[in-house]
Scaffold this motif. Structure first.
Motif, PDB file in Angstrom:
ATOM      1  N   GLU A  81       0.820  -1.201   0.000  1.00 17.67           N
ATOM      2  CA  GLU A  81       0.000   0.000   0.000  1.00 17.67           C
ATOM      3  C   GLU A  81       0.858   1.257   0.000  1.00 17.67           C
ATOM      4  N   LEU A  82       1.960   1.260   0.752  1.00 17.81           N
ATOM      5  CA  LEU A  82       2.836   2.428   0.786  1.00 17.81           C
ATOM      6  C   LEU A  82       3.448   2.685  -0.588  1.00 17.81           C
ATOM      7  N   ALA A  83       3.860   1.621  -1.271  1.00 14.96           N
ATOM      8  CA  ALA A  83       4.404   1.783  -2.621  1.00 14.96           C
ATOM      9  C   ALA A  83       3.340   2.334  -3.566  1.00 14.96           C
ATOM     10  N   ARG A  84       2.116   1.857  -3.432  1.00 11.48           N
ATOM     11  CA  ARG A  84       1.033   2.333  -4.294  1.00 11.48           C
ATOM     12  C   ARG A  84       0.754   3.812  -4.060  1.00 11.48           C
ATOM     13  N   LEU A  85       0.749   4.227  -2.799  1.00 16.51           N
ATOM     14  CA  LEU A  85       0.420   5.613  -2.476  1.00 16.51           C
ATOM     15  C   LEU A  85       1.518   6.590  -2.862  1.00 16.51           C
ATOM     16  N   THR A  86       2.760   6.143  -2.829  1.00 18.02           N
ATOM     17  CA  THR A  86       3.887   7.051  -3.057  1.00 18.02           C
ATOM     18  C   THR A  86       4.512   6.910  -4.440  1.00 18.02           C
TER      19      THR A  86
END
Length: 475
Positions: A81-86
């Motif tokens: 999720e962090l990779a997707r958001l950033t």
């Protein structure tokens, strides 16, 4: 302590590199954000990635890479999720088969983030077969290593999470991996482990709050013992781990859903009573000091001032309806965040207020008598005062704790087994204890729910012998 339960500090390193430490003390884990002042790499993020994004914003850096050292068994990863958001790349071991896009990494692979910073994958099997550590390198070489569940402070990650049949083989791998890190990295390299701060992913209790590789060479069993001795010591120290671990690897391998922290539907007093009458899990999030004074009959005490998430996740039947009961919306929100980290993110309801406010009838209100180990010693000598005389002393600590020392004649049922073994508790008044009082309060609430007379020993176990309680050392 921040509002999200993270205790943050940073390590400043040579070459202008900074490692921000983001703690999740309730699970005994740490996540990391390393930067050169412009770009950053994040290692082993928890599911609530807003904490990481806030840290990056405070440092004014761009997250370019997210890494997981292994498929976690003790929490739901926020990496995907962090990779997707950033827009960052998401790196995992190439050997781990997953259905989502990620950057596959193998031993020796280096990812350059800037001219001043890169990370290099180091195969360190042991905690899992595909476990990777990540060496953080500046212009002058390695400055530290993110060790995940490999080399911890004074211990290593446990080796039985993939099944007991693999624990000995993985223990040998764990020893070899620690030796490998010691051989390829300088003594001054910092060690940044994910587990070991109270996590059940640690093989034994970790020690210290920071360390260099050189320091670990002098005290870590993986670096001071021969392989055979290390394996024997590691296997002998393993105890039970939380039941919810069985669900974490599955979620992390398939790809966790985005986090939803919207407030659960409110349960009014009548609805709350109905849920309690049906035997549902209604969790009182207040401190145990508040709980013993007054609580609703049938509620389970798991205060936010202790490892609520671990013990609730361990005790419940997975998927059972849960109602959160707090003094405020903030308490309920904090509990939601904690439980979401282990994949519990759907709740039957929530209720906010004091027990008096939430009771339909005053007959719902209960209090729990408490005692110290000095009181127990007196009661065992025939002077219980106004408390019911102890028919049984119940110890709800773990197997290893009980084996080390226990009250002579105590009945031992670990807290995580108690709800399914209540009929094994002998008749009569139960005086229940643990190591400090937190687990014993949860146990007392379960016993009360079964209409058992109970006295909570809210005291540190270390005080028992000095108080005159008869003790047995070892099993």
């Amino acid at each position: 302590m921040t509002a999200t339960g993270a205790v943050e500090h940073e390590d400043r390193l040579a070459g202008g590199l900074v490692v921000e430490v983001i703690e999740t003390s309730s699970l005994g884990d740490r996540s990391y954000l390393a930067s050169d002042g412009e770009v950053a790499v994040v290692v082993d993020p928890q599911r609530d990635v807003d904490r990481v994004i806030a840290a990056a914003g405070r440092l004014d850096v761009r997250i370019a890479l997210v890494l997981d050292t292994h498929v976690h068994n003790d929490y739901v990863s926020g990496g995907l999720e962090l990779a997707r958001l950033t827009g960052a790349e998401y790196g995992l071991a190439a050997a781990d088969e997953v259905p989502f896009d990620r950057r596959p990494l193998s031993d020796g692979d280096a990812v350059e983030l800037s001219p001043n910073m890169q990370v290099r994958a180091v195969a360190t099997p042991g905690h899992t077969y595909h476990h990777l550590s990540y060496a953080l390198e500046g212009q002058d070489g390695p400055v530290g290593v993110f060790t995940g569940g490999s080399l911890l402070f004074g211990t290593t990650g446990r080796t039985d999470l993939l099944g007991e049949q693999h624990s000995e083989d993985l223990a040998r791998h764990q020893h070899a991996s620690a030796q490998k890190l010691a051989a390829i990295l300088p003594d001054g390299a910092q060690i940044w482990p994910t587990h070991g701060f109270g996590s059940f992913c640690s093989a034994t209790q970790a020690s210290g709050d920071s360390a260099t590789l050189g320091e670990q060479k002098r005290l870590n069993p993986a670096l001071t013992l021969a392989e055979r001795d290390f394996v024997e010591q590691t296997l002998a120290g393993l105890d039970a781990y939380p039941a919810y671990y069985a669900h974490m690897g599955v979620q992390n391998t398939t790809g966790p859903e985005p986090l939803d922290l919207r407030e659960p539907v409110r349960a009014e007093p009548e609805e709350l009573r109905r849920r309690l009458q049906h035997g549902e899990w209604v969790v009182d999030l207040r401190s145990r000091k508040a709980y013993v004074i007054s609580h609703l009959a049938g509620t389970v005490s798991l205060g936010l001032d202790g490892p609520m998430v671990t013990w609730l996740g361990w005790m419940i039947d997975w998927g059972a309806p849960i109602t959160l009961l707090g003094e405020s919306r903030e308490q309920v929100g904090e509990a939601q965040r904690e439980l979401a980290r282990i994949g519990i993110d759907k709740f039957a309801a929530a209720a906010v207020g004091t027990p008096q406010h939430l009771a339909v009838d005053p007959d719902q209100l209960r209090s729990t008598p408490t005692a110290t180990f000095a009181d127990l010693a007196a009661a065992l000598d025939g002077d219980a005062g106004l408390l019911p005389a102890p028919a049984v002393v119940l110890d709800v600590r773990t197997n290893n704790e009980f084996s080390a020392a226990h009250v002579t004649g105590a009945v031992h049922i670990p807290l995580y087994e108690l709800k399914d073994r209540l009929d094994e508790v002998p008749a009569g008044a139960v005086w229940v204890h643990c190591g400090s009082g937190y687990r014993a309060t949860a146990a007392a609430s379960l016993l009360e729910g079964a209409d058992r007379p109970v006295v909570l020993i809210d005291d540190h176990f270390g005080a028992a012998a000095g108080a005159g309680v008869p003790m047995t050392d070892g099993i």
